[in-house]
Design an enzyme around this catalytic site. Structure first.
Site, PDB file in Angstrom:
ATOM      1  N   ASP A  51       0.562  -1.176   0.054  1.00 52.74           N
ATOM      2  CA  ASP A  51       0.232  -0.340  -0.124  1.00 52.74           C
ATOM      3  C   ASP A  51       1.025   1.077   0.077  1.00 52.74           C
ATOM      4  OD1 ASP A  51      -1.845  -1.122  -0.008  1.00 52.74           O
ATOM      5  OD2 ASP A  51      -2.833  -0.869   1.926  1.00 52.74           O
ATOM      6  N   LYS A  73      -3.686   2.176  -2.231  1.00 51.72           N
ATOM      7  CA  LYS A  73      -4.840   3.268  -2.732  1.00 51.72           C
ATOM      8  C   LYS A  73      -5.075   4.233  -1.503  1.00 51.72           C
ATOM      9  CE  LYS A  73      -7.275  -0.358  -2.293  1.00 51.72           C
ATOM     10  NZ  LYS A  73      -8.898  -1.052  -2.328  1.00 51.72           N
ATOM     11  N   MET A 188      -8.890   7.707   9.390  1.00 56.57           N
ATOM     12  CA  MET A 188      -9.602   7.830   8.112  1.00 56.57           C
ATOM     13  C   MET A 188     -11.073   9.289   7.920  1.00 56.57           C
ATOM     14  SD  MET A 188     -10.041   4.762   6.069  1.00 56.57           S
ATOM     15  CE  MET A 188     -11.292   4.429   7.522  1.00 56.57           C
TER      16      MET A 188
END
Length: 267
Positions: A51, A73, A188
């Site tokens: 990642d 991502k 997030m």
């Protein structure tokens, strides 16, 4: 002299044995927080799918001949779809490789590891999961406070700040979270922080509840923004946080100030 019987010829090649897959948690970023089991798997890997949030220093610990593939991502920018990542995992495992899926934090927490595990298992590929230290624990360790504490917080709630495909703030049970008296760890959640704070205030959480937003927890460029629930949005906006940020909310964070005072007095 009679010749020994020959094995019958066949035009079909023998199928190549399946490889295996390991999902590894790379932790919050500090290479020293990587587990020994994760290090061993990295040093045995043939292919590593990693990642964006994985520290390059962790990749340097892998076997020198391992193929490294960036499938990272980032919020709002998805170079590869999850379907494409699953396809890559299967492609290399079917070719007989030991393929490692290297994820920031822990592979079982807000990392879509379940989708990858399901795809591999459906294809008959053996999968091992190696846990990693999650950002909530790294942030709390950096602050020098517990996430739970007798008489203050007896529960910990790990909450996603946005839904699938960045669809915005998920519909959590805000009243239950506000009443819990525990610590909230929001992943997030920087972009949806205004909505999140508003939901918690509307649900009855006290405006003075301590909040700490930690950017790049465990790394040398870590930044911490301390405020209360009523003021955290303005504080985070003013700070202009750009890196991955973990938001801790709850009365246990009042111990941050207590620890600072104790350290100052000791000095």
């Amino acid at each position: 002299m009679p010749q020994p019987p020959r094995e019958p010829m066949t035009s079909a090649a023998k199928p190549r044995p399946l490889g295996r897959a390991t999902l590894i948690g790379a932790g919050p970023g500090d290479p020293e927080l990587l587990t020994l089991k994760a290090l061993k798997a990295l040093q045995q890997a043939d292919v590593i799918l990693y990642d964006k949030l994985v520290n390059p220093a962790i990749l340097e610990l892998a076997r020198g001949g391992a193929r490294r593939i960036d499938v990272g991502k980032r919020c709002g920018r998805h170079p590869l779809s999850q379907t494409a990542i699953n396809r890559l995992l299967l492609e290399h495992a079917r070719a007989g490789a030991h393929v490692v899926r290297l994820k920031g934090g822990d592979p079982s927490l807000f990392a879509r590891g379940g989708e990858e595990i399901a795809a591999l298992r459906a294809a008959g590929v053996a999968v091992e999961i190696v846990p990693g230290i999650s950002a909530a624990f790294a942030a709390a360790a950096s602050l020098g406070v517990p996430l739970t504490h007798r008489g203050i917080a007896r529960s910990l709630h790990l909450v996603a700040g946005h839904g699938q495909d960045d669809e915005g703030l998920p519909a959590h049970d805000w009243q239950a979270l506000a009443r819990s008296g525990g610590t909230l760890a929001v992943y997030m959640g920087t972009r949806t922080l205004p909505e999140l704070a508003a939901c918690l205030l509307e649900a009855g959480m006290a405006p003075g509840t301590p909040v700490v937003a930690t950017e790049n927890a465990s790394l040398p460029d870590e930044r911490r923004i301390e405020a209360n629930l009523a003021g955290i949005v303005a504080a985070v906006t003013a700070a202009g946080l750009k890196g991955p940020t973990l938001i801790l909310i709850g009365d246990v964070l009042s111990l941050v100030a207590v620890e600072t005072i104790l350290e100052r007095d000791a000095a």
